[in-house]
Design an enzyme around this catalytic site. Structure first.
Site, PDB file in Angstrom:
ATOM      1  N   GLY A  73      32.381  48.015  32.868  1.00  0.00           N
ATOM      2  CA  GLY A  73      31.553  48.393  32.969  1.00  0.00           C
ATOM      3  C   GLY A  73      32.285  49.027  34.431  1.00  0.00           C
ATOM      4  N   HIS A 228      38.990  32.974  41.230  1.00  0.00           N
ATOM      5  CA  HIS A 228      39.913  33.656  41.439  1.00  0.00           C
ATOM      6  C   HIS A 228      41.186  33.067  42.022  1.00  0.00           C
ATOM      7  CE1 HIS A 228      37.216  35.311  38.799  1.00  0.00           C
ATOM      8  NE2 HIS A 228      36.923  35.617  39.087  1.00  0.00           N
ATOM      9  N   ASP A 289      37.220  32.951  32.989  1.00  0.00           N
ATOM     10  CA  ASP A 289      36.957  34.767  33.258  1.00  0.00           C
ATOM     11  C   ASP A 289      37.542  35.423  31.471  1.00  0.00           C
ATOM     12  OD1 ASP A 289      35.502  36.432  34.936  1.00  0.00           O
ATOM     13  OD2 ASP A 289      37.552  37.416  35.806  1.00  0.00           O
TER      14      ASP A 289
END
Length: 446
Positions: A73, A228, A289
């Site tokens: 988004g 991450h 992810d």
């Protein structure tokens, strides 16, 4: 008559510990025996035997960070990423996954995430979710993260909460301590992992807030699962420090250098560094992810590129860890299997032994995935999916130029594909077991 027993013969088994050539017998959704020669005699149900001589057998991958209901988004509504499909999961060797939200806690909801997890579980893989999104206060189902964990079976922790990132809510030490406490107590009350899964961004603060929280509280380090950590070399150095202190470190297989990303550390090389710098092998995990957006920003915070994570990277980077980084096979395979099961307290996952779930995959000698079993069901055969999601169309979006003629059965009256009720009981739609029976109709809605 449907097959109930499946015998995998003479595969080279990594459990992940190397066991050599073994037979593996599964009944229903469980492994019931692993042995040298499992000869079966007597009045038994139908048995399907698979000759796996020359193939390697590994536990199914456990991906603890998947945007299964879509993510993204950043950059506008058109950058919202799609829902993951069943065949994308299984062809990647993944048999269990944990769903997350992410940046978008506005148009994406934990209810939507839970519904997607339930759908994928029905279709054939094992699913869990985290309660929350980047934001603090975070998004929940019941109003409290703690009660989400206690009362909702699929919720096993809180996440992904963003730290060290311009897109985060810039949580304070108190915010993180409270969320970690909610996760821990929820886990204790619900008999679950109760972890706090943390997205770590590019900010210079790196993991400092976690070190500070631990100095000021009695919270166990095992509650925190930062991910991450191969995002940039400096963050990886901080990850080494965290791991040497006994913390879990999660590398992201979907974050790796490309034409736009010149700062991340290739996942297999990041894991090699963690091992070489002394982080215990049992503390290292890797997740994909998948289906999350991968935005690249310039120094002014302007979006300059956008990608999407792939679940296939999880095995790709594990394979590179074995082939390119020369990490022993059992150590490399433990990272996305046994180690993740340990973090998430999934004792029935991540291993090949009697009593474990029948989640595993077989590869050839070059580690190319050939067959995948999830909860005892044969999902991928000869590298191709043979079980599809309810509305998944192997040829593309229905009606698109590259789509198949139909998905499911064509209904003459309505002029479009329809899912039909069971012939035995017209009031009941086919259940999971009927859809996944060994006939494996490839055109059963979709």
């Amino acid at each position: 008559m449907d097959t109930y027993l499946t015998l995998i013969r003479q595969a080279t088994v990594y459990a992940p510990k190397p066991l050599g050539k073994k037979d593996v017998l599964i009944a229903g959704r469980q492994i019931i025996a692993v042995g040298d020669d499992l000869s079966l005699h007597g009045n038994l149900p139908p048995i399907e035997t698979i000759d796996a001589n020359g193939l390697l057998l590994f536990p199914g991958l456990i991906d603890q960070h998947v945007h299964m209901a879509g993510g993204g988004g950043e950059g506008g509504f058109h950058y919202r990423t799609p829902v993951i499909s069943l065949s994308h999961i299984t062809t990647a060797g993944v048999t269990s996954l944990v769903g997350v939200l992410g940046t978008d806690g506005v148009t994406r909801t934990t209810r939507e995430l839970l519904a997607t997890a339930n759908a994928l579980d029905f279709e054939g893989v094992t699913t869990y979710i985290y309660s929350g999104a980047y934001q603090v206060p975070t998004r929940t189902l019941t109003g409290m993260p703690r009660s989400d964990i206690v009362l909702i079976d699929k919720v096993i922790g809180i996440g992904e909460i963003a730290i060290s990132d311009s897109r985060s809510s810039h949580p304070s030490e108190q915010d993180i301590a409270e969320l970690a406490s909610e996760a821990r107590v929820g886990g204790l009350l619900g008999g679950k992992a109760g972890v706090l899964h943390l997205h770590v961004g590019d900010d210079d603060t790196k993991l400092q807030i976690l070190f500070d929280v631990l100095k000021k509280t009695e919270l166990p380090r095992s509650v925190f699962v930062p991910t991450h950590l191969n995002r940039n070399p400096d963050l990886l150095v901080d990850a080494v420090r965290w791991g040497l202190d006994g913390g879990f470190v999660d590398v992201t297989s979907g974050i790796r250098p490309d034409d736009h990303d010149h700062v991340s550390v290739k996942p297999s090389k990041a894991i090699r560094k963690l091992l070489d710098d002394g982080v215990h092998k049992s503390l290292i995990t890797m997740s994909s992810d998948s289906n999350g957006s991968s935005p690249i920003f310039d120094d002014n915070g302007t979006l300059i590129a956008m990608g999407i994570g792939s679940i296939a990277t999880l095995w790709e980077e594990t394979r590179d860890l074995i082939v390119e980084e020369e990490v022993p096979v059992d150590v490399a395979v433990s990272i996305p299997t046994k180690n993740v099961a340990r973090v998430l307290k999934l004792g029935h996952k991540g291993t090949i032994q009697a009593g474990a779930d029948a989640d595993f995959f077989l590869t050839d000698s070059e580690y190319r995935i050939q067959h995948v079993f999830a909860k005892g069901q044969w999902m991928v055969e000869d590298g191709k999916p043979i079980v599809f999601g309810t509305f998944e169309n192997a040829g593309g979006v229905p009606g698109a130029p590259d789509s198949k003629d139909h998905s499911g059965d064509k209904n003459a009256k309505r002029g479009r594909p329809m899912i039909s009720p069971s012939e035995d009981d017209p009031d009941d739609f086919p259940d999971r077991d009927e859809r996944q029976k060994k006939s494996r109709r490839k055109d059963y809605c979709c």
